[in-house]
Design a protein around this motif. Structure first.
Motif, PDB file in Angstrom:
ATOM      1  N   THR A 189       0.831  -1.194   0.000  1.00  0.00           N
ATOM      2  CA  THR A 189       0.000   0.000   0.000  1.00  0.00           C
ATOM      3  C   THR A 189       0.870   1.250   0.000  1.00  0.00           C
ATOM      4  O   THR A 189       1.836   1.333   0.746  1.00  0.00           O
ATOM      5  CB  THR A 189      -0.907   0.014   1.242  1.00  0.00           C
ATOM      6  N   VAL A 242       0.477   5.353   0.593  1.00  0.00           N
ATOM      7  CA  VAL A 242      -0.444   6.306   1.205  1.00  0.00           C
ATOM      8  C   VAL A 242      -0.139   7.705   0.701  1.00  0.00           C
ATOM      9  O   VAL A 242       1.024   8.145   0.719  1.00  0.00           O
ATOM     10  CB  VAL A 242      -0.351   6.258   2.746  1.00  0.00           C
ATOM     11  N   SER A 262      -0.897  11.685   1.337  1.00  0.00           N
ATOM     12  CA  SER A 262      -1.351  12.562   2.417  1.00  0.00           C
ATOM     13  C   SER A 262      -1.120  14.010   2.048  1.00  0.00           C
ATOM     14  O   SER A 262      -0.060  14.367   1.519  1.00  0.00           O
ATOM     15  CB  SER A 262      -0.615  12.229   3.719  1.00  0.00           C
ATOM     16  N   THR A 321       4.587   8.320   3.711  1.00  0.00           N
ATOM     17  CA  THR A 321       3.550   8.806   2.799  1.00  0.00           C
ATOM     18  C   THR A 321       4.180   9.603   1.679  1.00  0.00           C
ATOM     19  O   THR A 321       5.347   9.989   1.738  1.00  0.00           O
ATOM     20  CB  THR A 321       2.525   9.694   3.533  1.00  0.00           C
ATOM     21  N   LYS A 338      -3.907   4.509  -1.115  1.00  0.00           N
ATOM     22  CA  LYS A 338      -4.859   5.113  -0.193  1.00  0.00           C
ATOM     23  C   LYS A 338      -4.665   6.627  -0.194  1.00  0.00           C
ATOM     24  O   LYS A 338      -3.550   7.110   0.005  1.00  0.00           O
ATOM     25  CB  LYS A 338      -4.673   4.560   1.220  1.00  0.00           C
ATOM     26  N   VAL A 339      -5.778   7.333  -0.394  1.00  0.00           N
ATOM     27  CA  VAL A 339      -5.725   8.796  -0.435  1.00  0.00           C
ATOM     28  C   VAL A 339      -6.414   9.323   0.813  1.00  0.00           C
ATOM     29  O   VAL A 339      -7.617   9.135   0.997  1.00  0.00           O
ATOM     30  CB  VAL A 339      -6.400   9.336  -1.711  1.00  0.00           C
ATOM     31  N   GLU A 340      -5.642   9.984   1.671  1.00  0.00           N
ATOM     32  CA  GLU A 340      -6.201  10.505   2.917  1.00  0.00           C
ATOM     33  C   GLU A 340      -6.993  11.779   2.657  1.00  0.00           C
ATOM     34  O   GLU A 340      -6.915  12.383   1.586  1.00  0.00           O
ATOM     35  CB  GLU A 340      -5.075  10.759   3.920  1.00  0.00           C
ATOM     36  N   ALA A 341      -7.782  12.186   3.649  1.00  0.00           N
ATOM     37  CA  ALA A 341      -8.592  13.393   3.527  1.00  0.00           C
ATOM     38  C   ALA A 341      -7.713  14.594   3.211  1.00  0.00           C
ATOM     39  O   ALA A 341      -6.605  14.731   3.722  1.00  0.00           O
ATOM     40  CB  ALA A 341      -9.381  13.626   4.813  1.00  0.00           C
ATOM     41  N   GLY A 389     -10.180   6.209  -1.621  1.00  0.00           N
ATOM     42  CA  GLY A 389     -10.214   7.518  -0.995  1.00  0.00           C
ATOM     43  C   GLY A 389     -10.889   7.488   0.362  1.00  0.00           C
ATOM     44  O   GLY A 389     -11.938   6.863   0.533  1.00  0.00           O
ATOM     45  N   ALA A 390     -10.288   8.157   1.330  1.00  0.00           N
ATOM     46  CA  ALA A 390     -10.930   8.341   2.622  1.00  0.00           C
ATOM     47  C   ALA A 390     -11.996   9.433   2.493  1.00  0.00           C
ATOM     48  O   ALA A 390     -12.007  10.213   1.533  1.00  0.00           O
ATOM     49  CB  ALA A 390      -9.896   8.733   3.671  1.00  0.00           C
ATOM     50  N   ALA A 436     -11.441  13.071   0.812  1.00  0.00           N
ATOM     51  CA  ALA A 436     -10.344  13.085  -0.165  1.00  0.00           C
ATOM     52  C   ALA A 436     -10.879  13.657  -1.476  1.00  0.00           C
ATOM     53  O   ALA A 436     -11.751  13.075  -2.113  1.00  0.00           O
ATOM     54  CB  ALA A 436      -9.795  11.689  -0.371  1.00  0.00           C
TER      55      ALA A 436
END
Length: 446
Positions: free
Chosen positions: A51, A53, A55, A62, A80-83, A101-102, A105
């Motif tokens: 994964t 990340v 950010s 990240t 994974k795309v954080e807010a 996406g969180a 995001a």
């Protein structure tokens, strides 16, 4: 005895060896550095299989940009795309992966560009918000474009103020579901389509909500496509627009409050079942327009409060069955060039005109329909009227010749024309009759 002059003094030999020792030491240091870099590269390679990340607030482990994450992750990896709000050049995906996406995001195009292009098979995009592509008169700018790819899944995303929302271009076997799309404000000339399929096959649009686009759903040169359980509302033109696309299915959708309704044109073997066409009003608005459609099925749909429920023009050999036409201006308009269509088992309630036509001859067949205006009888109690019903009102023919006469629709004069036509039915099309009307509606009506 003569002494040897080629023997070096010990101190001199040591002095001469020092540079060699230095070189050896430097080689050891370099080798250690290379091994360390190789170890780091190996670690990075291992990370790309897991994964990556993204950010907006970078920290250890990240990356800051989505494009960097897409470049780092290996095939079938997860990004994974954080807010946060991400503003960067159009991201192109060229290998199978999952973009996750969180909540919060957001990919923002700053009114200037497309946001994401998928150019690889087996890509999943989930949970992202796509925003602000801006408009363009030169290109069909899309928030998310799939180009010549197969097996993609696009689900649970939001699209806000986008010209085109999701654009499938020569795609196949892709599933687009549970997305919410809202277009740009303005007229249809500055807006694009919400869900757009061009030259694709075996694509599915399901459980999406599309609002405020030019066309909510658009299929062009698409075969074996499916649109089901979508809501397409407040479109600047058509809730569904469909051209040159054979063997497609439209099932259990709701098309409401669209400026021009729904248009299905130039295709064959189309199945339109279980849909609701609601409040599509305007001088050129249809619940459903069928133009040059053949060998298709229109079954179990509800046409409620439209200017024209169903309009058939150049439509041939179609089965129109078990539909409800309720409180429309015209329930059905069947033009003279619509031939060999069968309309049966339908219900007509509260329409201004149940049936309209532009000819005194009919080349389609009505049978076993229920008409709220039917005044016949059933002496043998078999549920079928003993006398036929002529659904075309004399006043409807007059309106065909002079549309301005429509302002008289609620007048006493029109009521007198209806009475006269029932007494002396000589002017309305004799061929356009239902010779076996139902005495009761076959199902509960909305």
């Amino acid at each position: 005895m003569r002494m040897r002059t080629d023997i070096e003094p010990p101190r001199l030999r040591m002095r001469l060896r020092l540079p060699g020792l230095l070189v050896f030491a430097l080689q050891l240091i370099a080798a250690h550095g290379v091994n360390a870099q190789n170890a780091q590269n190996a670690q990075n390679a291992q990370n790309t299989h897991g994964t990556v990340v993204v950010s907006a607030q970078p920290r250890a482990g990240t990356v800051r940009h989505l494009a960097d994450a897409v470049a780092l992750v290996a095939r079938h990896g997860v990004v994974k795309v954080e807010a946060g709000v991400y503003r960067e050049a159009t991201v192109v995906v060229r290998q199978p992966l999952t973009l996750l996406g969180a909540e919060g995001a957001v990919l923002d195009g700053e009114g200037q560009r497309e946001l994401l292009v998928i150019a690889a098979d087996s890509v999943t995009v989930r949970g992202l918000t796509f925003r602000n592509t801006g408009t363009s008169q030169a290109t069909d700018r899309a928030a998310l474009r799939v180009v010549e790819a197969a097996g993609c899944l696009i689900e649970h995303n939001r699209f806000e103020a986008t010209l085109f929302g999701i654009y499938l271009q020569r795609a196949s076997n892709c599933l687009v579901r549970r997305n919410h799309l809202r277009g740009l404000t303005g007229s249809q000339t500055v807006t694009g389509n919400g869900l757009h399929s061009w030259s694709s096959h075996h694509v599915v649009f399901e459980d999406n909500v599309v609002e405020g686009h030019r066309d909510g759903i658009y299929f062009e040169f698409t075969t074996a496509g499916v649109a089901r359980r979508n809501v397409s509302a407040n479109s600047r033109r058509y809730g569904l627009h469909f051209m040159f696309s054979d063997s497609c299915r439209y099932e259990d959708n709701e098309f409401r409050d669209n400026e021009s309704g729904v248009a299905v044109m130039y295709a064959k073997a189309v199945h339109i079942t279980g849909n609701r066409f609601v409040r599509n009003r305007g001088s050129a608005a249809y619940g459903l327009l069928l133009k040059e459609i053949s060998d298709s099925e229109i079954r179990r749909n509800v046409f409620l409060d439209n200017s024209i429920g169903l309009h058939m023009e150049g439509a041939n050999r179609n089965q129109v069955s078990d539909n409800d036409f309720v409180r429309n201006g015209w329930g059905v308009r069947v033009l003279a060039d619509a031939q060999d269509n069968m309309l049966e088992g339908n219900s007509f309630l509260g329409n201004v005109f149940d049936v309209g036509t532009n000819s005194r001859r009919s080349y389609s067949t009505f049978r076993h329909n229920w008409w709220d205006r039917y005044r016949g009888y059933d002496l043998d109690h078999d549920g079928v009227g003993d006398v036929g019903h002529a659904p075309v009102r004399l006043f409807a023919l007059l309106v065909e010749q002079s549309p301005a006469a429509l302002v008289l629709v609620r007048s006493l004069l029109v009521d007198l024309l209806d009475v006269a036509e029932r007494v002396v039915p000589t002017i309305t099309p004799a061929a356009l009759r239902d010779e076996s009307p139902l005495m009761r509606a076959p199902r509960a009506l909305p």
